[in-house]
Scaffold this active site. Structure first.
Site, short mmCIF file in Angstrom:
data_model
loop_
_atom_site.label_atom_id
_atom_site.label_comp_id
_atom_site.label_asym_id
_atom_site.label_seq_id
_atom_site.Cartn_x
_atom_site.Cartn_y
_atom_site.Cartn_z
CB THR A 109 -10.85 -4.90 6.41
OG1 THR A 109 -11.49 -4.27 6.02
CG2 THR A 109 -10.42 -6.35 5.25
N GLY A 169 0.75 -1.30 -0.16
CA GLY A 169 0.03 0.21 -0.08
C GLY A 169 0.95 1.24 0.15
CG PHE A 170 0.40 6.02 0.36
CD1 PHE A 170 1.44 6.55 -0.35
CD2 PHE A 170 -0.26 6.75 0.95
CE1 PHE A 170 1.92 8.07 -0.14
CE2 PHE A 170 0.13 8.15 1.48
CZ PHE A 170 1.06 8.59 0.79
CE LYS A 217 -7.44 2.10 10.84
NZ LYS A 217 -6.22 1.44 10.80
CE1 TYR A 226 -9.93 3.80 8.09
CE2 TYR A 226 -10.10 6.17 8.30
CZ TYR A 226 -9.50 4.97 8.13
OH TYR A 226 -8.08 4.95 7.90
N GLY A 274 -3.66 -2.01 -1.93
CA GLY A 274 -2.34 -1.82 -2.30
C GLY A 274 -2.04 -2.26 -3.87
CG ASP A 286 -0.98 -5.55 0.04
OD1 ASP A 286 -2.00 -5.46 -0.43
OD2 ASP A 286 -0.64 -4.32 0.42
#
Ligand code: UDP
Length: 328
Positions: free
Chosen positions: A95, A10-11, A153, A149, A36, A31
């Site tokens: 996820t 990913g980034f 988190k 989100y 990604g 990944d």
């Protein structure tokens, strides 16, 4: 050292992989290439100290093997971007939380140092700027999907800190503030790649709302510097730490800067949030990190400015466009 990076294609994960690989570590990336991209790590494939495994962190058997044999875990795998969260809320929640649960469970069993990234989203609509780690968190009602989100988190953070509290698992939680730079795609709605790509193509830049909302953008290379220090600093275990940049810019100001710095003829278009994200969306007006704790614990100080960011991202898109034109 052996280092496992989930979401390492990913980034942020791939920049972390580059840095740690260049320092001589043995890197394993897992990944599933959902967000990604293989191209982010392609240059490392074939290197003796690099291994890419294309699989999900929800594969518990594999994760147990990988974590047992590693020295450090950076759990960078996550659903990303507000647009993705608005479009796939079930997958996002699952996820994020299930992945972190698997990672923390095996890190606890095998006593491995682990870094869990969280997000500035958790501060939600908090108004006491700058945001400090011990501040109250203020998210919206559950029919506003964006907050799923932040809440997922937040639960990750609680779980990580619970492992620290109960068994002193060496875990660091980092809250990343609008991290940007080369390799971030505009596909998931992030503003910086979208604005710069549009500016380079002389297409309109789309500002949501009136553009007075502001953000602070951190260069990914500053961020990965901070993360690698944090996992090596025992003072950071059991702590939540902000990482980012505290240079604030309005979204309108960002659009103007992107146009000016790329010499673009683009116009700025203003659209309502509902047009951008559909119903059930709420934005936050300001988001500025306090970096005092990161500075105190690991001497963190961002060195790259918004101008550096725009230049680096513009360079990447110029290269990509050149490659596309050459192919055509
Ligand atoms: N935004 C915008 N135009 C775009 C993409 C985003 O005006 O093409 C706005 C978005 O509504 C938000 C800010 O830019 O106010 C930052 O959005 P981003 O998705 O990059 O990060 P966020 O801070 O929302 O997680």
């Amino acid at each position: 050292m052996k280092i496992l990076i989930t979401g390492g294609a990913g980034f942020v994960g791939s920049h972390l992989a580059d840095k740690l690989f260049n320092e001589g570590h043995e890197i394993t990336v897992i990944d599933d290439l959902s967000t990604g991209r293989y191209s982010n790590v392609e240059h490392l494939e074939g290197e003796k100290n690099f291994r890419l495994i294309i699989d999900t962190v929800l594969n518990e058997k594999l994760m147990e093997e990988l974590i047992r044999e590693t020295d450090r875990v950076f759990h960078m795998a996550s659903a990303v971007g507000v647009r993705l969260i608005m479009e796939h809320p079930v997958k996002t929640i699952e996820t994020i939380f299930r992945g972190t649960d698997v990672v923390l469970g095996f890190c606890s069993r095998y006593r491995k140092r682990v870094l869990i990234p969280s997000t500035s989203e958790v501060y939600g609509k908090g108004a006491s700027v700058p945001f400090r780690e011990e501040d109250d968190l203020l998210t919206g009602s559950t029919d506003k999907h964006r907050w799923a989100y932040a809440c997922a988190k937040t639960l990750d953070e609680f779980l990580a800190l619970a492992h620290w509290k109960e068994t002193r698992l060496p875990v660091v939680v980092v809250r990343l503030f609008n991290t940007v730079g080369p390799r971030q795609t505009g596909q998931y709605g992030m503003v910086v790649p979208n604005f710069i790509k549009s500016a380079i193509k002389n297409e309109p830049l789309t500002v949501h709302g009136d553009g007075t909302q502001s953000r602070c953008f951190g260069h990914v290379l500053d961020i990965v510097e901070g993360l690698t220090k944090a996992i090596e600093s025992p003072e950071c275990f059991g702590q939540v730490i902000n990482f980012g940049n505290d240079e604030e810019v309005s979204i309108k100001g960002l659009a103007e800067k992107a146009i000016a710095m790329t010499g673009s003829t683009s116009e700025i278009r203003y659209i309502p949030y509902t047009e951008a994200y559909g119903e059930g969306f709420e934005d936050m007006q300001r988001r500025v990190p306090s970096l005092e704790k990161a500075q105190r614990l690991v001497g963190y100080k961002p060195t790259r400015t918004l101008d550096d960011i725009i230049n680096d991202v513009a360079e990447q898109f110029h290269d990509e466009l050149k490659a596309e034109t050459a192919k055509a």
